[in-house]
Design a protein around this motif. Structure first.
Motif, PDB file in Angstrom:
ATOM      1  N   GLY A  34     119.219 -57.794 -39.060  1.00 54.02           N
ATOM      2  CA  GLY A  34     117.942 -57.954 -39.745  1.00 54.02           C
ATOM      3  C   GLY A  34     117.385 -59.359 -39.657  1.00 54.02           C
ATOM      4  N   ALA A  35     118.260 -60.321 -39.419  1.00 54.20           N
ATOM      5  CA  ALA A  35     117.800 -61.710 -39.266  1.00 54.20           C
ATOM      6  C   ALA A  35     117.275 -61.982 -37.864  1.00 54.20           C
ATOM      7  CB  ALA A  35     118.948 -62.668 -39.587  1.00 54.20           C
ATOM      8  N   LEU A  36     117.587 -61.079 -36.912  1.00 55.02           N
ATOM      9  CA  LEU A  36     117.201 -61.287 -35.518  1.00 55.02           C
ATOM     10  C   LEU A  36     116.112 -60.327 -35.043  1.00 55.02           C
ATOM     11  CD1 LEU A  36     120.794 -61.676 -33.990  1.00 55.02           C
ATOM     12  CD2 LEU A  36     119.208 -63.512 -34.632  1.00 55.02           C
ATOM     13  N   TYR A  37     116.082 -59.137 -35.632  1.00 54.84           N
ATOM     14  CA  TYR A  37     115.147 -58.106 -35.178  1.00 54.84           C
ATOM     15  C   TYR A  37     114.444 -57.488 -36.386  1.00 54.84           C
ATOM     16  CZ  TYR A  37     118.123 -58.566 -31.060  1.00 54.84           C
ATOM     17  OH  TYR A  37     118.835 -59.063 -29.998  1.00 54.84           O
ATOM     18  N   PRO A  38     113.265 -56.862 -36.178  1.00 52.67           N
ATOM     19  CA  PRO A  38     112.546 -56.234 -37.291  1.00 52.67           C
ATOM     20  C   PRO A  38     113.390 -55.140 -37.958  1.00 52.67           C
ATOM     21  CG  PRO A  38     111.129 -56.453 -35.369  1.00 52.67           C
ATOM     22  CD  PRO A  38     112.507 -56.791 -34.911  1.00 52.67           C
ATOM     23  N   PRO A  39     113.530 -55.172 -39.291  1.00 52.74           N
ATOM     24  CA  PRO A  39     114.327 -54.158 -39.994  1.00 52.74           C
ATOM     25  C   PRO A  39     113.867 -52.725 -39.727  1.00 52.74           C
ATOM     26  CG  PRO A  39     113.929 -56.015 -41.433  1.00 52.74           C
ATOM     27  CD  PRO A  39     113.100 -56.254 -40.203  1.00 52.74           C
ATOM     28  N   VAL A  40     112.555 -52.526 -39.571  1.00 53.32           N
ATOM     29  CA  VAL A  40     112.048 -51.174 -39.312  1.00 53.32           C
ATOM     30  C   VAL A  40     112.572 -50.669 -37.966  1.00 53.32           C
ATOM     31  CG1 VAL A  40     109.978 -49.791 -38.915  1.00 53.32           C
ATOM     32  CG2 VAL A  40     109.967 -51.545 -40.684  1.00 53.32           C
ATOM     33  N   PHE A  41     112.616 -51.539 -36.986  1.00 51.63           N
ATOM     34  CA  PHE A  41     113.130 -51.183 -35.656  1.00 51.63           C
ATOM     35  C   PHE A  41     114.614 -50.830 -35.728  1.00 51.63           C
ATOM     36  CE2 PHE A  41     115.238 -53.075 -31.814  1.00 51.63           C
ATOM     37  CZ  PHE A  41     114.940 -52.033 -30.943  1.00 51.63           C
ATOM     38  N   ILE A  42     115.382 -51.655 -36.422  1.00 48.09           N
ATOM     39  CA  ILE A  42     116.818 -51.398 -36.581  1.00 48.09           C
ATOM     40  C   ILE A  42     117.050 -50.064 -37.294  1.00 48.09           C
ATOM     41  CG2 ILE A  42     118.969 -52.229 -37.625  1.00 48.09           C
ATOM     42  CD1 ILE A  42     117.926 -53.896 -35.263  1.00 48.09           C
ATOM     43  N   MET A 208     116.304 -56.192 -26.710  1.00 53.29           N
ATOM     44  CA  MET A 208     117.563 -56.686 -27.236  1.00 53.29           C
ATOM     45  C   MET A 208     118.461 -57.165 -26.101  1.00 53.29           C
ATOM     46  SD  MET A 208     118.412 -53.819 -30.172  1.00 53.29           S
ATOM     47  CE  MET A 208     119.364 -54.942 -31.179  1.00 53.29           C
ATOM     48  N   ASP A 209     119.196 -58.232 -26.348  1.00 50.22           N
ATOM     49  CA  ASP A 209     120.165 -58.698 -25.362  1.00 50.22           C
ATOM     50  C   ASP A 209     121.471 -57.918 -25.533  1.00 50.22           C
ATOM     51  OD1 ASP A 209     121.329 -59.718 -27.647  1.00 50.22           O
ATOM     52  OD2 ASP A 209     120.769 -61.804 -27.248  1.00 50.22           O
ATOM     53  N   GLY A 210     122.470 -58.259 -24.732  1.00 49.95           N
ATOM     54  CA  GLY A 210     123.730 -57.529 -24.773  1.00 49.95           C
ATOM     55  C   GLY A 210     124.415 -57.598 -26.117  1.00 49.95           C
ATOM     56  N   GLU A 211     124.390 -58.776 -26.741  1.00 53.26           N
ATOM     57  CA  GLU A 211     125.031 -58.922 -28.047  1.00 53.26           C
ATOM     58  C   GLU A 211     124.306 -58.080 -29.098  1.00 53.26           C
ATOM     59  OE1 GLU A 211     126.063 -62.383 -31.377  1.00 53.26           O
ATOM     60  OE2 GLU A 211     125.248 -62.934 -29.414  1.00 53.26           O
ATOM     61  N   GLY A 212     122.966 -58.098 -29.023  1.00 58.78           N
ATOM     62  CA  GLY A 212     122.192 -57.295 -29.973  1.00 58.78           C
ATOM     63  C   GLY A 212     122.479 -55.817 -29.832  1.00 58.78           C
ATOM     64  N   LEU A 213     122.580 -55.341 -28.586  1.00 65.39           N
ATOM     65  CA  LEU A 213     122.882 -53.927 -28.337  1.00 65.39           C
ATOM     66  C   LEU A 213     124.267 -53.570 -28.861  1.00 65.39           C
ATOM     67  CD1 LEU A 213     121.435 -53.520 -24.727  1.00 65.39           C
ATOM     68  CD2 LEU A 213     120.541 -52.492 -26.833  1.00 65.39           C
TER      69      LEU A 213
END
Length: 300
Positions: A34-42, A208-213
């Motif tokens: 949630g600190a890196l990507y939009p919460p709605v997307f997650i 998203m990058d690899g870590e995000g995925l």
């Protein structure tokens, strides 16, 4: 040698402990994402996987998917799904802004909200002891929040909204449970949540990058495994036995917040949380006593 009921109850406690331990880990991963990507997307991606899981579970249900989807009051089930989807988005936002420690402390008030809402919504009777416990619990929330003139501009507004939504979802679930099978309610929260977030989430789509995925996959995995354990826990235990264990999530999430994210457990949060948890446990215990009396009374 232990009897079958004892083994069943032991299995129920194991699944309940696993449920809330995994929930705590899921909250920590959600905070990171949630600190890196939009919460709605997650939340949208997480719900896509969860919806597939609920459909697969419902298909194995006696009577199949068609029977599971047949709700007595579909509008109520849809409302539950919408409320929970919004709550998940608010919770992810709260974890990344207010932090795990404060958010979990505030959301611990949920059993008290359910007890309070059970009177107007479910028509249940709440005795004076439980009303005192509810009042004490809300005093604990005030101790945590320390509301002042700038409260509406603080990071604590979203956790409060998340707690209110969770309480509303819980009471709507109990209302729906009077007429629909648990699998029907389970199916609706997955499908309705995925459908509703799919209307909004694409506007927040973020590469998203690899870590995000990887962490997104982990939050989906924890979501599936926690709900599976949750279902299995309720197969072996009554709700009044599972609910007290839910406070373990507060303890574990707080520890994770302090150790991994460097959050601080302030004195007011610790004191307020203790008051909220004590009030919640008392409320759950009194509800159990009331139900036992209601079962025994007709036999007397």
């Amino acid at each position: 040698m232990t009897s079958a009921p004892q083994r069943s109850q032991t299995a129920g406690y194991v699944f309940a402990i696993l449920t809330f331990a995994i929930f705590a880990c899921q909250d920590a991963i959600s905070k990171h994402l949630g600190a890196l990507y939009p919460p709605v997307f997650i939340a949208m991606v997480r719900y896509w996987i969860f919806a597939l899981f609920t459909i697969a579970m419902a298909a194995r249900f006696g009577g199949g998917l068609t029977k599971a989807a047949r709700a007595r009051r579909p509008w109520l089930q849809v409302l539950r799904g919408l409320v929970l989807a919004l709550q998940v988005v608010c919770a992810i936002t709260a974890f990344s802004t207010a932090g795990l420690v404060q958010t979990q402390a505030i959301m611990a008030v949920t059993p008290l909200l359910v007890a309070m809402l059970s009177v107007p919504v479910l028509g249940e009777h709440v005795g004076w002891r439980r009303w005192l416990a509810i009042a004490a619990g809300f005093v604990g929330v005030l101790v945590i929040l320390e509301p002042g003139a700038d409260f509406l501009e603080s990071d604590l507004v979203v956790p409060v909204i998340a707690a209110l939504l969770l309480g509303l979802y819980a009471i709507l679930t109990r209302l729906a449970g009077r007429e629909d099978a648990p699998m029907t309610s389970f199916l609706y929260i997955g499908v309705v949540g995925a459908a509703s977030l799919s209307l909004i989430g694409p506007f927040y789509w973020t590469p998203m990058d690899g870590e995000g995925l990887f962490w997104l996959a982990m939050v989906c995995l924890t979501s599936l495994s926690s709900h599976y354990c949750f279902i299995r826990a309720y197969e072996h235990l009554d709700a009044v036995l599972v609910q007290p264990i839910s406070y373990m999530q507060l303890v574990l999430a707080t520890a994770i917040g302090i150790v991994l994210f460097g959050e601080t457990l302030h004195l007011n949060v610790a004191a307020g949380s203790a008051l909220v948890v004590a009030a919640g446990l008392f409320t759950i215990w009194r509800e159990r006593v009331s139900r036992q009396k209601a079962v025994i009374a007709p036999k007397a």
